[in-house]
Design an enzyme around this catalytic site. Structure first.
Site, PDB file in Angstrom:
ATOM      1  N   TYR A   1       0.844  -1.197   0.000  1.00 37.50           N
ATOM      2  CA  TYR A   1       0.000   0.000   0.000  1.00 37.50           C
ATOM      3  C   TYR A   1       0.882   1.249   0.000  1.00 37.50           C
ATOM      4  O   TYR A   1       0.685   2.179  -0.787  1.00 37.50           O
ATOM      5  CB  TYR A   1      -0.915  -0.020   1.227  1.00 37.50           C
ATOM      6  CG  TYR A   1      -1.808   1.189   1.344  1.00 37.50           C
ATOM      7  CD1 TYR A   1      -3.061   1.210   0.743  1.00 37.50           C
ATOM      8  CD2 TYR A   1      -1.392   2.321   2.043  1.00 37.50           C
ATOM      9  CE1 TYR A   1      -3.881   2.321   0.825  1.00 37.50           C
ATOM     10  CE2 TYR A   1      -2.198   3.441   2.133  1.00 37.50           C
ATOM     11  CZ  TYR A   1      -3.443   3.437   1.530  1.00 37.50           C
ATOM     12  OH  TYR A   1      -4.240   4.545   1.624  1.00 37.50           O
TER      13      TYR A   1
ATOM     14  N   LYS B   1     -28.403   4.393  17.112  1.00 41.13           N
ATOM     15  CA  LYS B   1     -28.161   5.830  17.240  1.00 41.13           C
ATOM     16  C   LYS B   1     -26.714   6.004  17.696  1.00 41.13           C
ATOM     17  O   LYS B   1     -26.375   5.781  18.856  1.00 41.13           O
ATOM     18  CB  LYS B   1     -29.125   6.465  18.252  1.00 41.13           C
ATOM     19  CG  LYS B   1     -29.049   7.988  18.239  1.00 41.13           C
ATOM     20  CD  LYS B   1     -30.233   8.614  18.943  1.00 41.13           C
ATOM     21  CE  LYS B   1     -30.274  10.125  18.738  1.00 41.13           C
ATOM     22  NZ  LYS B   1     -29.042  10.822  19.080  1.00 41.13           N
TER      23      LYS B   1
ATOM     24  N   LYS C   1     -37.225   4.429  11.731  1.00 40.62           N
ATOM     25  CA  LYS C   1     -37.619   5.292  10.618  1.00 40.62           C
ATOM     26  C   LYS C   1     -38.653   4.566   9.771  1.00 40.62           C
ATOM     27  O   LYS C   1     -38.533   3.355   9.562  1.00 40.62           O
ATOM     28  CB  LYS C   1     -36.398   5.611   9.747  1.00 40.62           C
ATOM     29  CG  LYS C   1     -35.325   6.400  10.478  1.00 40.62           C
ATOM     30  CD  LYS C   1     -34.046   6.531   9.669  1.00 40.62           C
ATOM     31  CE  LYS C   1     -33.008   7.311  10.476  1.00 40.62           C
ATOM     32  NZ  LYS C   1     -31.686   7.307   9.849  1.00 40.62           N
TER      33      LYS C   1
HETATM   34  S1  IVH Z   1     -31.276  10.344  11.235  1.00 42.77           S
HETATM   35  C1  IVH Z   1     -34.154  13.143   9.828  1.00 42.77           C
HETATM   36  N1  IVH Z   1     -30.060   8.209  12.115  1.00 42.77           N
HETATM   37  O1  IVH Z   1     -28.793  11.834  16.119  1.00 42.77           O
HETATM   38  C2  IVH Z   1     -33.359  12.428  10.813  1.00 42.77           C
HETATM   39  N2  IVH Z   1     -29.535  10.285  13.141  1.00 42.77           N
HETATM   40  O2  IVH Z   1     -30.935  14.472  16.209  1.00 42.77           O
HETATM   41  C3  IVH Z   1     -31.956  12.837  10.747  1.00 42.77           C
HETATM   42  N3  IVH Z   1     -27.805  10.113  14.889  1.00 42.77           N
HETATM   43  O3  IVH Z   1     -27.038  14.447  15.728  1.00 42.77           O
HETATM   44  C4  IVH Z   1     -31.058  12.033  11.575  1.00 42.77           C
HETATM   45  N4  IVH Z   1     -27.477   7.961  14.691  1.00 42.77           N
HETATM   46  O4  IVH Z   1     -26.141  12.695  14.108  1.00 42.77           O
HETATM   47  C5  IVH Z   1     -30.199   9.535  12.252  1.00 42.77           C
HETATM   48  N5  IVH Z   1     -29.021   6.230  12.735  1.00 42.77           N
HETATM   49  C6  IVH Z   1     -29.165   7.542  12.871  1.00 42.77           C
HETATM   50  C7  IVH Z   1     -28.427   8.295  13.804  1.00 42.77           C
HETATM   51  C8  IVH Z   1     -28.646   9.659  13.935  1.00 42.77           C
HETATM   52  C9  IVH Z   1     -27.115   9.063  15.326  1.00 42.77           C
HETATM   53  C10 IVH Z   1     -27.648  11.480  15.423  1.00 42.77           C
HETATM   54  C11 IVH Z   1     -27.492  12.529  14.392  1.00 42.77           C
HETATM   55  C12 IVH Z   1     -28.047  13.759  15.046  1.00 42.77           C
HETATM   56  C13 IVH Z   1     -28.982  13.203  16.036  1.00 42.77           C
HETATM   57  C14 IVH Z   1     -30.379  13.441  15.567  1.00 42.77           C
END
Ligand code: IVH
Length: 684
Positions: free
Chosen positions: A37, A122, A298
């Site tokens: 690499y 999350k 979601k």
């Molecule tokens: S979706 C429309 N998915 O959580 C929704 N957010 O307030 C937009 N986060 O600081 C976010 N894991 O960085 C989404 N699997 C995940 C996530 C995630 C962490 C964080 C994101 C943001 C906060 C959302």
């Protein structure tokens, strides 16, 4: 100007390097050795030095570079970066409330089929928007207030898991990938360990590590931090011909474009499957390689997401379901010490009760004096405590602003605990050791179990059957405090213990009795003196010849022994200076523990020096181990087979071919009594 073949060459190199990068950082499956690499990388670098126009922003050489900034330029997001509503019901069933809302807003009747969701983790890091134009990473920004963020492009380029160019033939004209920059726990630990060694500042936790690194004004510093990335959504998109119709399929497509997506995700039908996901992840939370603070649900179908829309920056189609926080603020009410199994005094912070990691925490380990010094934890301090799963709660950091006035004194274990809080023996901190230790050894109850197990072990007193469970019971019921008490146990007492039948109790008593006939080397080893292993014990026995000579030896005299340096000498002197230890030794001898002693130096070479012995059959009281150790202590060697060179064969019952061979060769054969007599003759 570079010739066409040079351009092709550079492009091929870039593609190959990025392919290896992806395999290494995203798939965790390296395809070439590091050296190969590096060779590819240097070749590309050399080309770009010669033809600077080749150093395009998507070149892997551009991951590090650029000088420090004064401030990050502000950027307006093409599509606002939303936040997620947090489900207020934190129990697993919180998912039901979300599902009910979604169904109502979609106008579904009870009889309609379950809504399809995409459940994911999350991540606990920093949200980032990556902007790819025609497949090339052109900008990266933090979330900021959701409308405007900070351009952190240089720093984001240093994250190897983030592709500088998307894979695939026809990338969309514009594709904004949203996700989380985070730090793996092992990377965090490794980074901190290195920093500690170098005396540099450490990171407080992985989340701060990720956020702080991306918001570093000097990209060279950011490049030193081991960061990772997971995508979880999209921002602006233009010219994506076959854009997927579900969120799950979108993440699949991102993976095919070379963007890292976490594998821990699941399409769920209805609330029950969301709850199952929630519980499943909760159970495995602590074994994940990175921190999460919850799960996210979601609505999977994009058309349904659009139908649901937003309320004040929060989509109606997503919800965060959090787990209990793993870090909280509390106050250190006292610092106490606990004595561990090895005699180490571990400082423990007594905390004002705080709910963290799902339980009420009242204690946190402070590990050792170095750790207290590094974090400068004092009584009265407000601290951040962390409890991740079953791991012992820890003080992460002191909130210095909240230290009381006047500041409480620094905490010093040796000063606050000159003697062991359990047994009253004095405590020491040996040169080069992190731990402060109790010198109580065999006498200290906290160390008893460990000491007893060692005492009874095969290479020490060899008491078969005196194992973990039994030692626990004996110590906990106060039946055995020191190894000397082992020799006072009787059948009734032993048979009364859990999981002890009359027969096994009788066997154990036999083993205890048999252990009384031992060697000086085994006895010294069995005492469990720090830094005195089996070999050192043998050397000491050979050199001093008697226990009294050893007990009274000065450090200088001790250091005359092969391989005994100042550390071992100090351990020995400290051990024998402790009256409790001498008492235990005396009681063991009173109980009948004995060994062949000699007068010391003169006979140190041993009566069996240069002699070879063979053991065969079962001896009436000595185990094979014990007999071997006695021979070695007397300077002899034990061989596995009989030959003309054999000096003695020690034979017990059921001795077979070896005995016959000895007789045929005219080698002297001894029984156990004869053998003991031979050893005893070495004194005179
Ligand atoms: S979706 C429309 N998915 O959580 C929704 N957010 O307030 C937009 N986060 O600081 C976010 N894991 O960085 C989404 N699997 C995940 C996530 C995630 C962490 C964080 C994101 C943001 C906060 C959302």
């Amino acid at each position: 100007m570079a010739a066409p073949e040079i351009l092709t060459r550079a492009a091929a190199l870039r593609r190959e390097i990025e392919r290896h990068n992806h395999a290494y950082y995203v798939l965790d499956a390296p395809t070439v050795p590091d050296a190969e690499y590096d060779r590819l990388f240097r070749t590309l670098q050399a080309l770009e030095v010669e033809y600077p126009e080749l150093a395009t922003p998507d070149s892997p050489t551009q991951r590090v570079g650029g000088g420090p900034l004064d401030a990050f330029p502000k950027v307006r997001h093409a599509v606002p970066m939303l936040s997620i509503r947090t489900e207020t019901d934190t129990t697993a069933t919180g998912a039901r409330a979300f599902d009910a809302r979604v169904r109502k807003e979609l106008g579904l009747a009870d009889a309609d089929p379950p809504v399809e969701y995409h459940a994911e983790l999350k991540f606990d890091g920093l949200a980032i928007n990556l902007r790819y134009e025609h497949g090339v990473l052109v900008a990266a920004a933090t979330r900021g207030d959701g409308e405007t963020g900070e351009a952190v492009t240089q720093n984001v380029r240093t994250v190897h898991a983030i592709p500088l160019r998307l894979a695939g033939e026809r990338p969309p004209a514009v594709l904004e990938v949203r996700g989380e920059v985070y730090m793996r726990r092992d990377d965090f630990e490794r980074y901190n360990a290195r920093q500690r060694e170098a005396g540099g500042p450490t990171l407080v936790n992985p989340r701060n590590g990720a956020a702080g690194s991306i918001r570093q004004l000097d990209p060279a510093v950011a490049a030193q931090r081991p960061l990772s990335f997971f995508a979880y959504g999209l921002g602006e998109v233009a010219g994506w011909d076959d854009a997927p119709a579900t969120h799950g399929a979108t993440l699949d497509a991102l993976m095919r474009l070379g963007v890292p997506v976490c594998a821990e995700r699941r399409v769920c039908r209805g609330a029950d499957e969301l709850i199952a996901f929630h519980d499943d992840v909760a159970a495995r939370r602590d074994s994940l390689p990175f921190d999460i603070d919850g799960v996210v649900y979601k609505v999977n179908r994009i058309d349904q997401q659009q139908a649901l829309g937003f309320v004040t920056r929060e989509p109606r189609w997503a919800v965060a379901h959090k787990y209990p926080a793993q870090e909280e603020l509390t106050v250190v009410e006292a610092i106490e010490v606990q004595v561990g199994r090895t005699g180490a005094l571990t400082p423990v912070a007594r905390l004002a009760p705080v709910f963290v990691g799902g339980v009420t925490v009242t204690n946190a380990t402070l590990h050792n004096q170095d750790e207290i010094d590094r974090k400068d934890v004092r009584v009265g301090d407000t601290v951040i405590v962390r409890r991740a799963g079953d791991v012992i709660p820890e003080v992460v950091t002191v909130v210095i602003d909240r230290r009381p006035h006047p500041a409480p004194p620094r905490f010093d274990i040796l000063q606050s605990h000159p003697v062991c809080p359990v047994c009253g023996s004095h405590v020491v901190r040996l040169e080069g050791e992190a731990a402060v230790r109790c010198t109580g050894g065999l006498y200290c109850p906290a160390q008893r179990k460990q000491a007893l197990l060692h005492f009874a072990s095969r290479r020490a007193m060899d008491i078969e059957g005196l194992g973990d469970k039994l030692v626990d019971q004996l110590v906990e019921r106060g039946l055995v405090a020191t190894p000397a008490d082992v020799y006072r146990l009787d059948l009734a007492t032993l048979a009364g213990l859990e999981r002890m039948a009359e027969k096994s109790a009788a066997n154990l008593l036999e083993a205890i009795k048999a252990s009384k006939a031992t060697t000086l080397a085994r006895f010294i080893f069995a005492l469990g003196i720090r830094n005195v292993g089996e070999t050192t014990a043998k050397d000491l026995a050979r050199h001093f010849g008697s226990l009294d000579a050893l007990t009274g030896a000065t450090p200088e005299a001790l250091m005359a022994v092969r391989d005994v340096g100042p550390i071992v000498a100090e351990s020995l002197v400290q051990f024998f200076a402790e009256p409790h230890n001498l008492e235990v030794v005396a009681r063991l001898r009173q109980a009948g523990v004995h060994w062949p002693e000699n007068a010391g130096q003169r006979a140190a070479a041993g009566i069996l020096a240069g002699r070879t012995l063979v053991l065969t059959g079962t001896l009436p009281t000595l185990t094979r181990e014990a007999a071997k150790a006695m021979i070695e202590a007397a300077g002899g060697k034990v061989a596995g087979s009989v030959s003309k060179k054999t000096d003695y064969v020690v034979a017990g019952t059921e001795a077979g071919s070896k005995l016959a061979k000895a007789q045929a060769l005219g080698v002297t054969v001894l029984d156990e009594d004869g053998f003991m007599a031979l050893l005893a003759s070495q004194g005179g």
